[in-house]
Design a protein around this motif. Sequence first.
Motif, PDB file in Angstrom:
ATOM      1  N   PRO A   1       0.795  -1.216   0.000  1.00  0.00           N
ATOM      2  CA  PRO A   1       0.000   0.000   0.000  1.00  0.00           C
ATOM      3  C   PRO A   1       0.837   1.281   0.000  1.00  0.00           C
ATOM      4  CG  PRO A   1      -0.261  -1.193   2.070  1.00  0.00           C
ATOM      5  CD  PRO A   1       0.607  -2.019   1.193  1.00  0.00           C
ATOM      6  N   SER A   2       2.177   1.139  -0.030  1.00  0.00           N
ATOM      7  CA  SER A   2       2.998   2.346  -0.117  1.00  0.00           C
ATOM      8  C   SER A   2       2.830   3.030  -1.473  1.00  0.00           C
ATOM      9  CB  SER A   2       4.471   2.025   0.135  1.00  0.00           C
ATOM     10  OG  SER A   2       4.968   1.183  -0.873  1.00  0.00           O
ATOM     11  N   PHE A   3       2.273   2.293  -2.428  1.00  0.00           N
ATOM     12  CA  PHE A   3       1.892   2.859  -3.725  1.00  0.00           C
ATOM     13  C   PHE A   3       0.423   2.522  -3.935  1.00  0.00           C
ATOM     14  CE2 PHE A   3       0.788   2.207  -8.138  1.00  0.00           C
ATOM     15  CZ  PHE A   3       1.140   3.430  -8.685  1.00  0.00           C
ATOM     16  N   SER A   4      -0.385   3.544  -4.160  1.00  0.00           N
ATOM     17  CA  SER A   4      -1.816   3.338  -4.394  1.00  0.00           C
ATOM     18  C   SER A   4      -2.239   4.056  -5.657  1.00  0.00           C
ATOM     19  CB  SER A   4      -2.648   3.928  -3.244  1.00  0.00           C
ATOM     20  OG  SER A   4      -2.395   3.271  -2.049  1.00  0.00           O
TER      21      SER A   4
ATOM     22  N   TRP B   1      -9.786   3.108   1.508  1.00  0.00           N
ATOM     23  CA  TRP B   1      -8.477   2.619   1.070  1.00  0.00           C
ATOM     24  C   TRP B   1      -8.521   1.103   1.144  1.00  0.00           C
ATOM     25  CZ3 TRP B   1      -3.389   5.069   3.293  1.00  0.00           C
ATOM     26  CH2 TRP B   1      -2.291   4.659   2.532  1.00  0.00           C
ATOM     27  N   LEU B   2      -8.196   0.444   0.037  1.00  0.00           N
ATOM     28  CA  LEU B   2      -8.317  -1.015  -0.008  1.00  0.00           C
ATOM     29  C   LEU B   2      -7.248  -1.626  -0.895  1.00  0.00           C
ATOM     30  CD1 LEU B   2      -9.899  -2.075  -2.961  1.00  0.00           C
ATOM     31  CD2 LEU B   2     -11.388  -0.323  -2.027  1.00  0.00           C
ATOM     32  N   ASN B   3      -7.026  -2.906  -0.693  1.00  0.00           N
ATOM     33  CA  ASN B   3      -6.245  -3.720  -1.618  1.00  0.00           C
ATOM     34  C   ASN B   3      -7.227  -4.617  -2.345  1.00  0.00           C
ATOM     35  OD1 ASN B   3      -3.828  -2.691  -0.792  1.00  0.00           O
ATOM     36  ND2 ASN B   3      -3.137  -4.509   0.283  1.00  0.00           N
ATOM     37  N   ASP B   4      -7.154  -4.655  -3.669  1.00  0.00           N
ATOM     38  CA  ASP B   4      -8.058  -5.533  -4.412  1.00  0.00           C
ATOM     39  C   ASP B   4      -7.585  -6.987  -4.308  1.00  0.00           C
ATOM     40  OD1 ASP B   4      -6.105  -6.072  -6.444  1.00  0.00           O
ATOM     41  OD2 ASP B   4      -6.797  -4.389  -7.642  1.00  0.00           O
ATOM     42  N   ARG B   5      -8.307  -7.896  -4.928  1.00  0.00           N
ATOM     43  CA  ARG B   5      -8.001  -9.329  -4.831  1.00  0.00           C
ATOM     44  C   ARG B   5      -6.644  -9.687  -5.407  1.00  0.00           C
ATOM     45  NH1 ARG B   5     -12.704 -10.668  -9.122  1.00  0.00           N
ATOM     46  NH2 ARG B   5     -13.438  -8.823  -8.104  1.00  0.00           N
ATOM     47  N   PHE B   6      -6.051  -8.787  -6.200  1.00  0.00           N
ATOM     48  CA  PHE B   6      -4.733  -9.031  -6.782  1.00  0.00           C
ATOM     49  C   PHE B   6      -3.618  -8.364  -5.973  1.00  0.00           C
ATOM     50  CE2 PHE B   6      -7.868  -9.166 -10.227  1.00  0.00           C
ATOM     51  CZ  PHE B   6      -7.699 -10.485 -10.619  1.00  0.00           C
ATOM     52  N   GLY B   7      -3.996  -7.658  -4.898  1.00  0.00           N
ATOM     53  CA  GLY B   7      -3.011  -7.014  -4.032  1.00  0.00           C
ATOM     54  C   GLY B   7      -2.712  -5.570  -4.372  1.00  0.00           C
ATOM     55  N   VAL B   8      -3.346  -5.014  -5.394  1.00  0.00           N
ATOM     56  CA  VAL B   8      -3.112  -3.629  -5.793  1.00  0.00           C
ATOM     57  C   VAL B   8      -3.898  -2.715  -4.849  1.00  0.00           C
ATOM     58  CG1 VAL B   8      -3.419  -1.915  -7.634  1.00  0.00           C
ATOM     59  CG2 VAL B   8      -2.661  -4.250  -8.178  1.00  0.00           C
ATOM     60  N   SER B   9      -3.246  -1.653  -4.392  1.00  0.00           N
ATOM     61  CA  SER B   9      -3.824  -0.718  -3.439  1.00  0.00           C
ATOM     62  C   SER B   9      -4.544   0.413  -4.167  1.00  0.00           C
ATOM     63  CB  SER B   9      -2.706  -0.136  -2.564  1.00  0.00           C
ATOM     64  OG  SER B   9      -3.196   0.802  -1.649  1.00  0.00           O
ATOM     65  N   TRP B  10      -5.752   0.733  -3.682  1.00  0.00           N
ATOM     66  CA  TRP B  10      -6.589   1.790  -4.266  1.00  0.00           C
ATOM     67  C   TRP B  10      -7.050   2.725  -3.161  1.00  0.00           C
ATOM     68  CZ3 TRP B  10      -7.914   1.797  -9.509  1.00  0.00           C
ATOM     69  CH2 TRP B  10      -7.586   0.650 -10.217  1.00  0.00           C
ATOM     70  N   GLN B  11      -7.015   4.021  -3.436  1.00  0.00           N
ATOM     71  CA  GLN B  11      -7.642   5.017  -2.591  1.00  0.00           C
ATOM     72  C   GLN B  11      -8.763   5.648  -3.412  1.00  0.00           C
ATOM     73  OE1 GLN B  11      -5.088   7.557  -0.127  1.00  0.00           O
ATOM     74  NE2 GLN B  11      -3.347   6.419  -0.959  1.00  0.00           N
ATOM     75  N   LEU B  12      -9.970   5.552  -2.878  1.00  0.00           N
ATOM     76  CA  LEU B  12     -11.145   6.107  -3.555  1.00  0.00           C
ATOM     77  C   LEU B  12     -11.633   7.304  -2.759  1.00  0.00           C
ATOM     78  CD1 LEU B  12     -13.034   2.754  -4.212  1.00  0.00           C
ATOM     79  CD2 LEU B  12     -11.422   3.930  -5.718  1.00  0.00           C
TER      80      LEU B  12
END
Length: 123
Positions: free
Chosen positions: A67-70, A109-120
């Motif tokens: 999550p250091s990169f979102s 702030w979440l990680n999707d099922r593939f591990g990618v971090s998203w901030q909405l």
Amino acid sequence: MFQGGVAERAMNLYVDCFDDAEIQTITRYGSDQPAREGTVMQATFRIKDQEFMCIDSDISHGFDFTPSFSIYITCESLEEFDQLYNKLSEGGFTMMPPDNYGFSTKFAWLNDRFGVSWQLNVS
């Protein structure tokens, strides 16, 4: 860099989530190359006006996405926020559940099922 040959599945999820998104290019490994045939050697996809590149890695390594990169998305409406949150969080992990944290109307702030971090965010 995705492990386990899931780069194309991840891209398909992302372009399905956004109206203004598309997979632009996909180059796959062939039978005579050093990775599993058919997996993504290199691909590009676009979400809104941002282009991303991804690959599949057959090499096992001790790191993954953090999550250091979102990917930070500013939503136009609460409806868009809810739609994105529901699709991206399915099978993933929520670090900050949807709420008003004082700096926006709604944020998650979440990680999707593939591990990618998203901030909405909705301003």
